[in-house]
Design a protein around this motif. Structure first.
Motif, PDB file in Angstrom:
ATOM      1  N   ALA A 197       1.028  -1.270  -0.096  1.00 22.06           N
ATOM      2  CA  ALA A 197       0.020   0.061   0.039  1.00 22.06           C
ATOM      3  C   ALA A 197       0.950   1.157   0.138  1.00 22.06           C
ATOM      4  O   ALA A 197       1.987   1.385   0.821  1.00 22.06           O
ATOM      5  N   ILE A 198       0.418   2.361  -0.822  1.00 16.86           N
ATOM      6  CA  ILE A 198       1.433   3.582  -0.944  1.00 16.86           C
ATOM      7  C   ILE A 198       0.491   4.733  -0.608  1.00 16.86           C
ATOM      8  O   ILE A 198      -0.794   4.950  -1.233  1.00 16.86           O
ATOM      9  N   THR A 199       0.898   5.494   0.383  1.00 17.61           N
ATOM     10  CA  THR A 199       0.405   6.778   0.570  1.00 17.61           C
ATOM     11  C   THR A 199       1.285   7.960   0.407  1.00 17.61           C
ATOM     12  O   THR A 199       2.422   7.516   0.401  1.00 17.61           O
ATOM     13  N   GLY A 200       0.883   9.111   0.861  1.00 17.73           N
ATOM     14  CA  GLY A 200       1.658  10.254   1.087  1.00 17.73           C
ATOM     15  C   GLY A 200       1.024  11.332   0.265  1.00 17.73           C
ATOM     16  O   GLY A 200      -0.374  11.311  -0.239  1.00 17.73           O
ATOM     17  N   THR A 201       1.732  12.567   0.032  1.00 14.37           N
ATOM     18  CA  THR A 201       1.030  13.757  -0.603  1.00 14.37           C
ATOM     19  C   THR A 201       1.201  13.632  -1.908  1.00 14.37           C
ATOM     20  O   THR A 201       0.627  13.769  -2.704  1.00 14.37           O
ATOM     21  N   ASN A 202       2.624  13.719  -2.489  1.00 16.29           N
ATOM     22  CA  ASN A 202       3.045  13.642  -3.750  1.00 16.29           C
ATOM     23  C   ASN A 202       3.750  12.473  -4.131  1.00 16.29           C
ATOM     24  O   ASN A 202       4.455  11.588  -3.239  1.00 16.29           O
ATOM     25  N   GLY A 203       3.802  11.873  -5.236  1.00 16.52           N
ATOM     26  CA  GLY A 203       4.416  10.726  -5.832  1.00 16.52           C
ATOM     27  C   GLY A 203       3.834   9.402  -5.784  1.00 16.52           C
ATOM     28  O   GLY A 203       4.497   8.542  -5.847  1.00 16.52           O
ATOM     29  N   LYS A 204       2.692   9.481  -4.972  1.00 16.86           N
ATOM     30  CA  LYS A 204       1.907   8.205  -4.714  1.00 16.86           C
ATOM     31  C   LYS A 204       1.718   7.304  -6.065  1.00 16.86           C
ATOM     32  O   LYS A 204       1.903   6.246  -6.325  1.00 16.86           O
ATOM     33  N   THR A 205       1.041   8.015  -7.004  1.00 15.13           N
ATOM     34  CA  THR A 205       0.868   7.370  -8.187  1.00 15.13           C
ATOM     35  C   THR A 205       2.106   6.824  -9.091  1.00 15.13           C
ATOM     36  O   THR A 205       2.111   5.684  -9.391  1.00 15.13           O
ATOM     37  N   THR A 206       3.012   7.614  -8.936  1.00 12.72           N
ATOM     38  CA  THR A 206       3.939   7.053  -9.875  1.00 12.72           C
ATOM     39  C   THR A 206       4.917   5.891  -9.322  1.00 12.72           C
ATOM     40  O   THR A 206       5.472   5.075  -9.833  1.00 12.72           O
ATOM     41  N   THR A 207       4.837   6.245  -7.880  1.00 13.60           N
ATOM     42  CA  THR A 207       5.619   5.036  -6.948  1.00 13.60           C
ATOM     43  C   THR A 207       4.876   3.382  -7.115  1.00 13.60           C
ATOM     44  O   THR A 207       5.207   2.616  -7.370  1.00 13.60           O
TER      45      THR A 207
END
Length: 875
Positions: free
Chosen positions: A486-496
């Motif tokens: 699972a990937i979360t965060g403010t920026n960069g989530k989709t690319t990661t």
């Protein structure tokens, strides 16, 4: 008081990781904000009188009566409503205990949070609790019993039945995830390719042919008889004319039952006259056109449960009855029996309330009785003809007393009919003697048999029959789960997310992943849109072809209804930056970190949290995590990384131009940064962070560094692989880049990239988002003024409560704060803005569209590219 909003949380959430089923009610106390309970005359007395059972609530004093102590001392109405909502659910047969009430940043507005068992009941309880509190404040009467009964009825209409529920509860005990697939009893156990489905007590292993045979009682009897299984003598008829033939061939006393019936519907027993027989046939014919007529066998009604061809339980079933006391009428005896605390509405208790119906009246009439008859003391009067628990029957466990030959017979029956789960109805004097010796017979074989009589018998040992179902569906060594990153965060989530999915896919897995632009299985988009919430996660976890899930998980979904999965193997937090602040009670980066930490908290204890060591808020939540932690950083000398690796920790760093894995003192170089296309030759720092995060996450999962290296080299930033993430389109005289940057941190990332771009003229197309704070929108204008030579402002979507003029004005303020003379113009529509920017382009111009509608922008620019190739381009 006013309910502003009610949210249903269905997974790990900001209030609790373990308690996944919570109601979050946003409640404005209005004038009651200034009136604690001790300032409302008579409130405590009225509350105690209406709901005395609240005495059991210990609350913060930690003793029985603790909550009432708080009411007497003075507490706020949100707290009272929380306790009322919990208690009325308990009174309706749904015992819940977790609650929290917290004031929001808005004065007088509270989040009232409490647990529920059934979703619709929880919503009703929230609304009812507010009405009850209002009535108590005003000193008005309130019909609490009506609300409790309505909650019971809602529960019975929406809950899983006792059999289905027992299997789900056993799955939960075994840490097997489950998803309800409809509003009935269709349930999925496990995720992805490891899922199995069942409905009630029929599983995906249940043979359709076997169910068809069991549903045809005549066919079942014929097959059993051919295999020397003792069955009751009888025939099947389909008209009133056949009644006489049945009497002649079978002889009184008789049993009439529908060929396709279930749950005892349409059955009449001990029929002794032709008149009764005709009435019994007509009663059964309402259920099924064909009716079985059998010899009425005296004895006791037994049910034997066979799972996976093994006898696992047996019960003696007794139809609903009352015992005379020589004083009370039958009606009074039924009423008294229904006061037994073991009896409840529907399936809420071990026994069901006895309802008076046609079957009851017919049985009494045959004895010459009515409801007003007073039976003799000790006389047993049956009020139902069948022993079904759903009609008030009782059960006694006799599993330990079944003769081995009878066990053999029953296990053989399950194979003859072909059912993986079957209930065998037997009429006999007992089961501890062979049926062949005591004259017992098999009456029916049931597909999808009820488990209630076995898991909660009226007498005897409860049997965990659901455990045998799980043993069959998930034998030793078979996993119910698939890996989840699972990937979360403010920026960069989709690319990661996309890069991790690319690595996983290249390692031979069929991967399903969710992003802010759509849901994908392998390379195919299944659904388009912002799909980063729990519903999208469930979409992937329901897919029987997927064996690995990579799930982008945004703040909105977490706040709205929690995570769509119980826990993950690896949780990645890319960064925590200012975005969406001021929304949904998230006003600061600390608030935002609390939301993002839900993903980290959901990582299983032996899993890994992957965090950005360059971001202080990521480090903070890492310090509190209850799982293994690994960090990534663009700076190999980051003190967090240094300290972490000194302790033997694992990290991913950018070191001497390489993406490197470090564990303790040793290092593994994965690939040169400049050779990884996603980093644009190592010029885009935030893309390097995305690469570090993806590399570290997949390394920790167990993929080899040489396989990760190959995937990094083949992941090309483009409209196909990373739509809206620095997609650069080449034209003859200029270049055009589209990016989804929409907050200050994203803008700063683009600014840093543009500083490496050699261009005589940089044009920017920007827009704001209406639900951001004024200062956030101004900051976008400020950063745009610092990185572009010419700015086009456009604003046609995402107004979210503002006007386009207001947003554009704030962007202008930001531009003017940097350069009062910075050239700009307003072109409201994005398509027009793109075309206009191209018309301004000089040789070498670099145009950047920071677009919130990525698909439209990409399609528009690609169309212009195609026109240029065909010699038709003219702006």
């Amino acid at each position: 008081m006013k309910i502003e909003n009610i949210q249903v949380l269905r997974g790990p959430n900001i209030w609790s990781i373990r308690r996944k089923k919570l109601i979050q009610m946003r409640l404005d106390l209005q004038e009651m904000e200034h009136k604690p309970t001790n300032e409302i005359d008579g409130f405590y007395e009225r509350l105690e009188k209406l709901i005395p059972s609240l005495y059991a609530h210990r609350c913060s004093p930690g003793v029985p009566g603790g909550f009432f102590q708080r009411v007497v001392a003075g507490t706020w109405m949100g707290h009272v409503i929380e306790h009322i909502a919990l208690e009325i659910q308990t009174l309706a047969g749904m015992d819940t205990g977790f609650g929290r009430t917290r004031e929001t940043k808005t004065k007088g507005v509270y989040n009232v949070v409490f647990a529920y068992l059934e979703e619709k009941v929880g919503i009703f309880a929230a609304e009812s609790a507010v009405k009850i509190a209002a009535a108590l404040i005003e000193g008005e009467d309130y019909n609490l019993e009506a609300d409790i009964q309505e909650m019971r009825e809602i529960r019975e209409n929406t809950r899983l039945g006792p059999s289905t529920g027992s299997i789900v509860e056993e799955a939960i005990a075994r840490d097997i995830p489950w998803i309800r697939l409809n509003n009935q009893s269709l349930v999925q156990l496990g995720y992805g390719k490891n899922q199995v489905r069942f409905r009630a007590t029929m599983t995906e292993k249940t043979s359709c042919i076997a169910v068809d045979i069991a549903s045809n009682k005549d066919e079942t009897k014929r097959m059993l008889q051919e295999q020397a299984i003792p069955v009751a003598k009888g025939i099947t008829i389909s008209s009133v004319a056949g009644v006489a033939e049945a009497i002649r061939k079978v002889g009184f006393p008789l049993v009439f039952k529908p060929l396709d019936g279930n749950h005892g519907r349409g059955i009449s027993i001990n029929i002794k006259t032709e008149e009764e027989a005709i009435a019994a046939y007509e009663h059964a014919a309402q259920i099924s056109r064909r009716v079985i007529v059998e010899r009425f066998i005296t004895g006791y009604d037994f049910r034997v449960l066979v799972i996976d061809n093994k006898v696992v339980a047996a019960a003696l079933r007794d139809p609903a009855h009352v015992k005379g006391d020589g004083v009370s009428t039958i009606q009074q005896l039924i009423d008294k029996e229904n006061t037994d605390p073991r009896r409840g509405y529907g399936h809420e208790n071990v026994l069901t309330l006895i309802a008076i119906d046609r079957d009851t009246l017919d049985l009494l009439e045959k004895k010459g009785y009515t409801l007003d008859t007073v039976p003799a003391k000790g006389e047993k009067v049956f009020v139902k003809s069948t022993a079904n628990l759903s009609t008030g029957g009782t059960s006694v466990d006799v599993t330990d007393h079944v003769h081995p030959q009878n066990i053999f017979i029953c296990e053989r029956i399950s194979k003859i009919i072909g059912l993986d789960i079957c209930g065998i109805d037997i009429m006999a004097e007992n089961l501890h003697e062979p049926l062949t010796e005591n004259g017992g017979v098999v009456l029916e074989v049931n597909a999808a048999p009820g488990f209630r009589m076995h898991i909660a018998p009226s007498e005897g040992l409860p049997r965990n029959v659901a455990g045998h179902v799980l043993d069959m569906l998930y034998p030793t060594g078979k996993s119910a789960r698939i890996p989840i990153i699972a990937i979360t965060g403010t920026n960069g989530k989709t690319t990661t997310t996309r890069l991790i999915a690319h690595i996983v896919k290249n390692n031979g897995h069929r991967v399903g992943f969710t992003t802010s632009d759509g849901i994908y299985v392998q390379n195919t988009m299944m659904l388009k849109g912002d799909t980063t919430g729990p519903v999208s996660s469930e979409f992937i976890l329901k897919d029987p072809t997927v064996d690995f899930a990579v799930l982008e998980t945004a703040r909105g979904g977490i706040l709205r209804s929690g995570l769509g999965f119980g826990f993950c193997d690896i949780g990645v937090v890319t960064n925590i930056q200012a975005d969406h602040l001021g929304l949904a009670d998230i006003h600061s980066l600390d608030d935002l970190a609390r939301v993002k930490s839900v993903v980290l908290d959901s990582v299983k204890k032996d899993g890994w949290g992957v965090l950005n060591a360059d971001n202080e808020y990521c480090v903070r939540i890492g310090n509190k995590a209850d799982c293994n932690i690994a960090y990534f950083s663009r700076n190999e000398n980051n003190p967090i990384i240094k300290a972490h690796c000194r302790k033997g920790g694992i990290a991913a760093i950018c070191e001497n131009g390489f993406i490197t894995i470090q564990k303790g003192d040793w290092k593994i170089r994965v690939q040169r940064t400049i050779l990884i296309p996603l980093t644009f030759g190592g010029t885009v720092p935030f893309m390097i962070e995305n690469v570090l995060a993806a590399t570290l996450a997949t390394f920790l999962y167990g993929f080899k560094t040489e396989d990760i290296k190959m995937s990094l080299e083949t992941f090309i930033p483009s409209a196909a692989q990373t739509p809206g993430r620095m997609n650069i389109f080449e034209f003859r005289d200029f270049r055009f880049m589209i990016d989804f940057a929409h907050n200050p941190d994203g803008f700063n990332g683009i600014k840093e990239f543009l500083s490496h771009i050699d261009s005589p003229f940089k044009i920017g197309i920007i827009a704001g988002t209406g639900d951001r704070r004024d200062d956030d929108i101004r900051e976008l204008g400020k950063i745009a003024a610092e990185m572009f030579d010419y700015i086009i402002l456009r604003q046609e979507k995402h107004l979210r409560g503002r006007t386009a003029e207001n947003i554009v004005s704030l962007l202008k303020d930001g531009i003017h704060s940097v350069d009062a003379n910075k050239p700009y113009e307003v072109v409201p529509k994005e398509i027009d803005a793109i075309k206009h920017a191209m018309s301004l382009a000089k040789p070498g111009t670099f145009i950047t569209a920071l677009s919130d509608v990525v698909d439209n922008a990409i399609e528009t620019v690609q169309n212009y590219q195609e026109q240029e190739r065909n010699g038709l381009f003219n702006v």
